[in-house]
Design a protein around this motif. Structure first.
Motif, PDB file in Angstrom:
ATOM      1  N   PHE A   1      -8.451 -23.735  36.304  1.00 19.29           N
ATOM      2  CA  PHE A   1      -7.705 -24.562  37.250  1.00 19.29           C
ATOM      3  C   PHE A   1      -6.201 -24.532  36.951  1.00 19.29           C
ATOM      4  N   ILE A   2      -5.853 -24.699  35.674  1.00 19.08           N
ATOM      5  CA  ILE A   2      -4.439 -24.802  35.292  1.00 19.08           C
ATOM      6  C   ILE A   2      -3.754 -23.438  35.268  1.00 19.08           C
ATOM      7  N   ARG A   3      -4.431 -22.415  34.733  1.00 19.83           N
ATOM      8  CA  ARG A   3      -3.764 -21.129  34.494  1.00 19.83           C
ATOM      9  C   ARG A   3      -4.012 -20.081  35.567  1.00 19.83           C
ATOM     10  N   VAL A   4      -4.992 -20.328  36.422  1.00 14.97           N
ATOM     11  CA  VAL A   4      -5.284 -19.348  37.472  1.00 14.97           C
ATOM     12  C   VAL A   4      -5.088 -19.962  38.857  1.00 14.97           C
ATOM     13  N   SER A   5      -5.813 -21.038  39.132  1.00 18.04           N
ATOM     14  CA  SER A   5      -5.809 -21.612  40.488  1.00 18.04           C
ATOM     15  C   SER A   5      -4.445 -22.162  40.888  1.00 18.04           C
ATOM     16  N   ILE A   6      -3.853 -22.989  40.022  1.00 20.36           N
ATOM     17  CA  ILE A   6      -2.564 -23.590  40.357  1.00 20.36           C
ATOM     18  C   ILE A   6      -1.465 -22.547  40.530  1.00 20.36           C
ATOM     19  N   PRO A   7      -1.325 -21.570  39.609  1.00 24.55           N
ATOM     20  CA  PRO A   7      -0.284 -20.548  39.834  1.00 24.55           C
ATOM     21  C   PRO A   7      -0.483 -19.753  41.128  1.00 24.55           C
ATOM     22  N   LEU A   8      -1.729 -19.429  41.464  1.00 27.92           N
ATOM     23  CA  LEU A   8      -1.977 -18.652  42.676  1.00 27.92           C
ATOM     24  C   LEU A   8      -1.720 -19.469  43.947  1.00 27.92           C
ATOM     25  N   ALA A   9      -1.893 -20.774  43.847  1.00 24.06           N
ATOM     26  CA  ALA A   9      -1.654 -21.640  45.004  1.00 24.06           C
ATOM     27  C   ALA A   9      -0.303 -22.342  44.911  1.00 24.06           C
ATOM     28  N   ALA A  10       0.578 -21.847  44.046  1.00 23.36           N
ATOM     29  CA  ALA A  10       1.834 -22.546  43.756  1.00 23.36           C
ATOM     30  C   ALA A  10       2.691 -22.772  44.994  1.00 23.36           C
ATOM     31  N   GLN A  11       2.757 -21.782  45.882  1.00 21.32           N
ATOM     32  CA  GLN A  11       3.608 -21.923  47.066  1.00 21.32           C
ATOM     33  C   GLN A  11       3.138 -23.086  47.942  1.00 21.32           C
ATOM     34  N   SER A  12       1.848 -23.160  48.173  1.00 19.46           N
ATOM     35  CA  SER A  12       1.304 -24.255  48.977  1.00 19.46           C
ATOM     36  C   SER A  12       1.476 -25.594  48.277  1.00 19.46           C
ATOM     37  N   ILE A  13       1.308 -25.600  46.963  1.00 19.07           N
ATOM     38  CA  ILE A  13       1.436 -26.842  46.208  1.00 19.07           C
ATOM     39  C   ILE A  13       2.866 -27.366  46.275  1.00 19.07           C
ATOM     40  N   ILE A  14       3.838 -26.480  46.079  1.00 16.92           N
ATOM     41  CA  ILE A  14       5.247 -26.893  46.144  1.00 16.92           C
ATOM     42  C   ILE A  14       5.579 -27.410  47.538  1.00 16.92           C
ATOM     43  N   THR A  15       5.072 -26.732  48.552  1.00 13.85           N
ATOM     44  CA  THR A  15       5.289 -27.192  49.929  1.00 13.85           C
ATOM     45  C   THR A  15       4.716 -28.585  50.124  1.00 13.85           C
ATOM     46  N   GLY A  16       3.518 -28.810  49.614  1.00 12.48           N
ATOM     47  CA  GLY A  16       2.896 -30.124  49.726  1.00 12.48           C
ATOM     48  C   GLY A  16       3.679 -31.203  48.997  1.00 12.48           C
ATOM     49  N   VAL A  17       4.189 -30.870  47.803  1.00 11.89           N
ATOM     50  CA  VAL A  17       4.981 -31.832  47.027  1.00 11.89           C
ATOM     51  C   VAL A  17       6.237 -32.238  47.794  1.00 11.89           C
ATOM     52  N   VAL A  18       6.936 -31.255  48.342  1.00 10.57           N
ATOM     53  CA  VAL A  18       8.185 -31.538  49.071  1.00 10.57           C
ATOM     54  C   VAL A  18       7.905 -32.330  50.341  1.00 10.57           C
ATOM     55  N   LEU A  19       6.883 -31.916  51.103  1.00 10.71           N
ATOM     56  CA  LEU A  19       6.563 -32.605  52.347  1.00 10.71           C
ATOM     57  C   LEU A  19       6.110 -34.043  52.094  1.00 10.71           C
ATOM     58  N   SER A  20       5.308 -34.248  51.076  1.00 12.10           N
ATOM     59  CA  SER A  20       4.844 -35.602  50.776  1.00 12.10           C
ATOM     60  C   SER A  20       5.988 -36.465  50.265  1.00 12.10           C
ATOM     61  N   PHE A  21       6.920 -35.862  49.512  1.00  8.93           N
ATOM     62  CA  PHE A  21       8.085 -36.610  49.040  1.00  8.93           C
ATOM     63  C   PHE A  21       8.953 -37.060  50.212  1.00  8.93           C
ATOM     64  N   THR A  22       9.238 -36.140  51.115  1.00  8.57           N
ATOM     65  CA  THR A  22      10.073 -36.491  52.268  1.00  8.57           C
ATOM     66  C   THR A  22       9.372 -37.487  53.180  1.00  8.57           C
ATOM     67  N   ARG A  23       8.051 -37.386  53.282  1.00  5.10           N
ATOM     68  CA  ARG A  23       7.300 -38.362  54.098  1.00  5.10           C
ATOM     69  C   ARG A  23       7.386 -39.745  53.468  1.00  5.10           C
ATOM     70  N   GLY A  24       7.244 -39.815  52.155  1.00  3.89           N
ATOM     71  CA  GLY A  24       7.372 -41.091  51.470  1.00  3.89           C
ATOM     72  C   GLY A  24       8.784 -41.642  51.554  1.00  3.89           C
ATOM     73  N   LEU A  25       9.770 -40.753  51.508  1.00  5.03           N
ATOM     74  CA  LEU A  25      11.169 -41.164  51.594  1.00  5.03           C
ATOM     75  C   LEU A  25      11.488 -41.788  52.945  1.00  5.03           C
ATOM     76  N   GLY A  26      10.851 -41.271  54.002  1.00 13.72           N
ATOM     77  CA  GLY A  26      11.159 -41.748  55.342  1.00 13.72           C
ATOM     78  C   GLY A  26      10.197 -42.784  55.883  1.00 13.72           C
ATOM     79  N   GLU A  27       9.259 -43.248  55.074  1.00 14.20           N
ATOM     80  CA  GLU A  27       8.280 -44.220  55.560  1.00 14.20           C
ATOM     81  C   GLU A  27       8.960 -45.537  55.960  1.00 14.20           C
ATOM     82  N   PHE A  28       8.589 -46.044  57.124  1.00 11.78           N
ATOM     83  CA  PHE A  28       9.223 -47.260  57.633  1.00 11.78           C
ATOM     84  C   PHE A  28       8.215 -48.341  58.018  1.00 11.78           C
TER      85      PHE A  28
END
Length: 220
Positions: free
Chosen positions: A135-162
């Motif tokens: 999970f840590i050394r294979v799955s996460i690195p291979l899915a890194a692009q999607s994970i980073i996208t999810g982190v950024v999108l969820s951060f901005t969604r939380g930032l703009g929650e009203f």
């Protein structure tokens, strides 16, 4: 004026970062499980987890009040443990941000894990790697692009929650007043200068974060 301007910004970033860390952890774990497991009721469970993405924010805020309010068993337990209710506190803003941003992190992480060739993970297990190491050394690195996208999108969604934040955490300056609620109050009181300053800060910050996503190398 300087303090009144920066206070909602610092609070919003703190709330979004705290919620983002929790959402990222939950999204990775649950996204990985749901990407690889099949079980009865999976579709119903996924629909429930994605529901906050399509519900009106005021409905989310109302449900949070019902679940964590002072008259609910959970709310009474929290008040007994911490000697205060969770509503109209900083943690209420964090919880609202978690609920509304989790679907974005979950869906992008799950999609990233689903895109991984299962034979690669199986090969790592054959070589002696444990499930956690895979999970840590294979799955996460291979899915890194999607994970980073999810982190950024969820951060901005939380930032703009009203909506949910306003109903569940309130709009208390210095305690629960985030940028969106501060903008609402500024417009309501006719302070357009502060409203524009806060709007500009959110636009710039959100643009920079989304720019990072589009600059990520694309998987071939």
């Amino acid at each position: 004026m300087i303090h009144s301007f920066w206070s909602p910004i610092f609070l919003s970033i703190t709330v979004a970062c705290t919620a983002g860390l929790i959402v990222s952890f939950l999204g990775l774990i649950i996204g990985r499980i749901m990407a690889r497991k099949s079980f009865k009721g999976k579709t119903a469970l996924e629909t429930l987890m994605m529901l906050p993405l399509v519900l009106p924010p005021t409905v989310v805020g109302f449900l949070l009040l019902v679940i964590f309010g002072m008259n609910s068993p959970i709310g009474q337990l929290i008040e007994a443990l911490f000697n205060q209710p969770i509503i109209f506190t900083w943690w209420a803003a964090v919880l609202a941000a978690i609920v509304v941003s989790f679907p974005l992190m979950y869906q992008t992480a799950k999609s990233g894990f689903e895109s991984i060739d299962g034979e690669i993970e199986d090969a790592a297990k054959v070589d002696g790697a444990t499930g956690m190491h895979v999970f840590i050394r294979v799955s996460i690195p291979l899915a890194a692009q999607s994970i980073i996208t999810g982190v950024v999108l969820s951060f901005t969604r939380g930032l703009g929650e009203f909506g949910a934040t306003l109903m569940f955490a309130g709009n208390i300056p210095g305690r629960t007043q985030t940028i969106p609620t501060a903008i609402y109050l500024a417009i309501d009181t006719g302070n357009m200068t502060m409203a524009w300053l806060w709007v500009g800060s959110v636009v710039v910050l959100s643009y920079l974060l989304l720019f990072v996503i589009y600059r990520l190398p694309r998987n071939q």
